[in-house]
Scaffold this active site. Structure first.
Site, short mmCIF file in Angstrom:
data_model
loop_
_atom_site.label_atom_id
_atom_site.label_comp_id
_atom_site.label_asym_id
_atom_site.label_seq_id
_atom_site.Cartn_x
_atom_site.Cartn_y
_atom_site.Cartn_z
N ASP A 1 0.84 -1.19 0.00
CA ASP A 1 0.00 0.00 0.00
C ASP A 1 0.88 1.25 0.00
O ASP A 1 1.43 1.63 1.02
CB ASP A 1 -0.91 -0.02 1.23
CG ASP A 1 -1.79 1.21 1.33
OD1 ASP A 1 -1.81 2.02 0.37
OD2 ASP A 1 -2.46 1.39 2.37
N HIS B 1 29.99 14.90 3.82
CA HIS B 1 30.76 15.50 2.73
C HIS B 1 30.79 14.51 1.57
O HIS B 1 31.12 13.33 1.76
CB HIS B 1 32.18 15.80 3.16
CG HIS B 1 32.26 16.74 4.33
ND1 HIS B 1 33.44 16.97 5.01
CD2 HIS B 1 31.32 17.50 4.95
CE1 HIS B 1 33.21 17.83 6.00
NE2 HIS B 1 31.93 18.17 5.97
N ARG C 1 38.82 24.88 4.33
CA ARG C 1 37.84 23.90 4.77
C ARG C 1 36.53 24.53 5.23
O ARG C 1 35.63 23.83 5.70
CB ARG C 1 38.43 23.00 5.87
CG ARG C 1 39.48 22.05 5.32
CD ARG C 1 40.00 21.06 6.35
NE ARG C 1 40.94 20.13 5.73
CZ ARG C 1 40.60 18.98 5.18
NH1 ARG C 1 39.33 18.62 5.16
NH2 ARG C 1 41.51 18.19 4.65
N GLU D 1 34.58 18.16 -3.61
CA GLU D 1 33.97 17.73 -2.35
C GLU D 1 32.90 18.76 -1.94
O GLU D 1 33.23 19.90 -1.60
CB GLU D 1 35.03 17.62 -1.26
CG GLU D 1 34.45 17.29 0.12
CD GLU D 1 35.45 17.51 1.24
OE1 GLU D 1 35.16 17.13 2.38
OE2 GLU D 1 36.53 18.09 0.97
N GLU E 1 33.32 8.94 12.38
CA GLU E 1 33.16 8.98 10.93
C GLU E 1 33.71 7.70 10.33
O GLU E 1 34.77 7.21 10.73
CB GLU E 1 33.90 10.19 10.35
CG GLU E 1 33.89 10.26 8.82
CD GLU E 1 34.65 11.47 8.31
OE1 GLU E 1 34.33 12.60 8.75
OE2 GLU E 1 35.58 11.29 7.48
N GLU F 1 35.80 11.74 15.31
CA GLU F 1 35.66 13.08 14.75
C GLU F 1 35.92 14.14 15.82
O GLU F 1 36.31 13.83 16.95
CB GLU F 1 34.28 13.28 14.11
CG GLU F 1 34.30 13.26 12.57
CD GLU F 1 35.16 14.36 11.97
OE1 GLU F 1 35.31 15.42 12.62
OE2 GLU F 1 35.66 14.19 10.85
N ARG G 1 30.46 20.07 0.78
CA ARG G 1 30.56 19.91 2.22
C ARG G 1 29.28 20.29 2.98
O ARG G 1 29.23 20.18 4.21
CB ARG G 1 31.72 20.76 2.75
CG ARG G 1 33.06 20.33 2.17
CD ARG G 1 34.18 21.28 2.55
NE ARG G 1 34.39 21.38 3.98
CZ ARG G 1 35.10 20.52 4.72
NH1 ARG G 1 35.66 19.47 4.12
NH2 ARG G 1 35.24 20.70 6.01
N GLU H 1 31.66 10.98 3.22
CA GLU H 1 32.19 10.87 4.57
C GLU H 1 31.02 11.12 5.52
O GLU H 1 30.57 12.25 5.66
CB GLU H 1 33.29 11.90 4.80
CG GLU H 1 34.45 11.82 3.81
CD GLU H 1 35.41 12.99 3.96
OE1 GLU H 1 35.18 13.85 4.84
OE2 GLU H 1 36.38 13.06 3.20
N GLU I 1 29.23 11.24 9.08
CA GLU I 1 29.51 11.39 10.51
C GLU I 1 28.27 11.04 11.35
O GLU I 1 27.14 11.14 10.88
CB GLU I 1 29.94 12.83 10.80
CG GLU I 1 31.22 13.22 10.06
CD GLU I 1 31.51 14.71 10.11
OE1 GLU I 1 32.67 15.10 9.87
OE2 GLU I 1 30.57 15.50 10.37
#
Length: 457
Positions: free
Chosen positions: A68, A255, A326, A346, A206, A199, A348, A146, A148
């Site tokens: 359903d 990430h 970063r 990457e 992570e 982390e 983030r 990655e 976490e």
């Protein structure tokens, strides 16, 4: 994709030719499988499942099994609720935490209607549609997330197991054995793992999955979240992918390292370009930047997601790219000489609680838009944007990501890009679902309000 050698996972998707229906039936018989759990995702990325008996497996792989759809968030109205789950033979795996006698296996299922037509509201089918657009251009989309998460004593409070920090390997990292058991379980299920570590926040961890094609990785990410929780439960603790469970600590992100390949060639690499980043890669990244605010409803879909995307922590807030920075929304890791497959972008901003099928869909769609329209990539920003004045950020044209779910909804409602990437059914269903969540949140009276206002107003 993850950070080291960029070798494709040996656990990449098995082709139907090598793991078809006959293979699955023989494997099930050899492993004494009695039950098969058919897994699929609702619109929010929550794993749904129902079990069939081994005697039903052959028919299920031919015709699917009915359920359903009106009971699944974002799927269908009552009057059109009959749906079928069609298991994908390439995803057959034993569940290692279940008994081996009368064993239990899982298979991811594609959702189809009663006529066998792919259901437009199925997140897995949404990703397949976007992957076909890439394939029609000659591209294969590879990703490596990655992801976490936090370990807490239970689900009733946020009391952690340790006071460890980034990469700690001391008695403070009380969850090393939990991570070890989780990695071994993932590998037993055919999911390649590149690394695992503590982390930055207390009790935060992570595990990085080895990069592979996006459909396999979306299935792997769904499996990963369940395995992390199952191993935690087995050890009498609780694991959560909530984006921001602790007010004064970093939140949990996902990430996503990503690149496009033609055959075995990474088309993000160009030996003659600065930073070895091809023109195509630059257009792709420009697409991610241009559509980042629109994508936020998918990559950061919860009220709590926006408690993570605030200045002062590691999560990105402003829309720009960089190489060493970063705090950038998109980071391009430094080129490793002799490893062209390592060139990637990457993203983030996504958090660990997004729907991976939809998240990978909108990332790919944004990148392809950048390639199609040849978006120009602005210069990278390597300075600390949080130390800039508001005037300087404005001068540089640095947009800010949505700062609440309500703002993300408003941006998404005006997005032709998002409607095209998700398809009208998922687009409208997701917006309506998130409106309800936002409205309920806005009606809540929080502890903050009671403590701040009740004594003085």
């Amino acid at each position: 994709m993850p950070k080291s050698s960029r070798k494709k996972s040996k656990h990449s998707r098995v082709s139907p030719a090598s793991q078809g229906k006959e293979f699955v039936l023989k494997k099930a018989a050899d492993d004494n499988v009695r039950f098969i759990r058919l897994w699929f995702s609702d619109i929010e990325g929550l794993l749904k499942s129902f079990a069939i008996n081994i005697d039903e497996l052959e028919e299920a792989m031919e015709e699917g099994k009915s359920f359903d759809g009106s009971s699944i968030e974002g799927f269908a109205r009552t009057e059109e609720s009959d749906m079928r789950a069609l298991p994908d033979p390439g995803t057959f795996q034993l569940l290692p935490w279940r008994p081996r006698e009368n064993a239990v296996a899982r298979m991811f299922a594609d959702i189809v209607d009663v006529n066998g037509t792919p259901f437009v509201g199925d997140p897995r089918q949404c990703l397949k549609r976007n992957l076909k657009k890439a394939a029609d251009l000659g591209f294969t989309f590879y990703v490596g997330p990655e992801i976490e998460f936090f370990y807490f004593e239970n689900s009733e409070n946020a009391k952690g197991l340790d006071q460890g920090g980034y990469f700690d390997l001391t008695s403070l990292d009380a969850a090393s054995d939990l991570r070890r058991e989780t990695v071994l379980t993932l590998e037993e299920m055919g999911i390649g793992v590149e690394s695992s570590h503590h982390e930055a926040a207390p009790s935060q961890h992570e595990i990085d999955l080895r990069y592979t094609d996006a459909l396999t990785m979306a299935d792997n990410a769904m499996t990963y979240r369940l395995v992390v929780k199952e191993i935690a439960l087995k050890n009498n603790v609780y694991a959560t992918f909530m984006p921001k469970p602790l007010k004064e600590e970093n939140g949990s992100g996902m990430h996503v390292h990503q690149s496009l390949f033609r055959g075995d060639k990474n088309v993000f690499y160009d030996a003659n370009e600065k930073n070895h980043l091809s023109k195509l890669a630059k257009h792709y990244i420009a697409g991610l930047l241009k559509h980042a605010r629109e994508m936020s409803l998918v990559t950061n879909q919860w009220v709590n997601s926006y408690k993570r995307l605030i200045p002062g922590f590691e999560s990105p807030v402003y829309v720009f790219w960089g190489k060493r920075n970063r705090s950038a929304l998109v980071r391009v890791p430094s080129y490793k000489p002799g490893v062209p497959n390592a060139i990637r972008a990457e993203l983030r901003s996504p958090d660990a609680a997004c729907n991976p099928y939809l998240a990978f869909s909108v990332m790919l769609a944004a990148g392809l838009e950048g390639i199609k329209h040849q978006y120009e990539l602005p210069d990278p920003v390597e300075q600390n944007v949080f130390e800039m004045s508001e005037a300087e950020r404005k001068k540089r044209g640095l947009e800010i990501l949505p700062q609440s779910l309500g703002e993300a909804i408003a941006i998404a409602q005006g997005s032709k890009f998002l409607k095209e990437a998700l398809g009208e059914h998922i687009y409208h269903s997701l917006i309506e679902n998130k409106k309800m969540e936002w409205n309920k949140y806005c009606a809540e009276v929080t502890d903050y309000e009671m403590k701040k206002y009740l004594p003085v107003l």
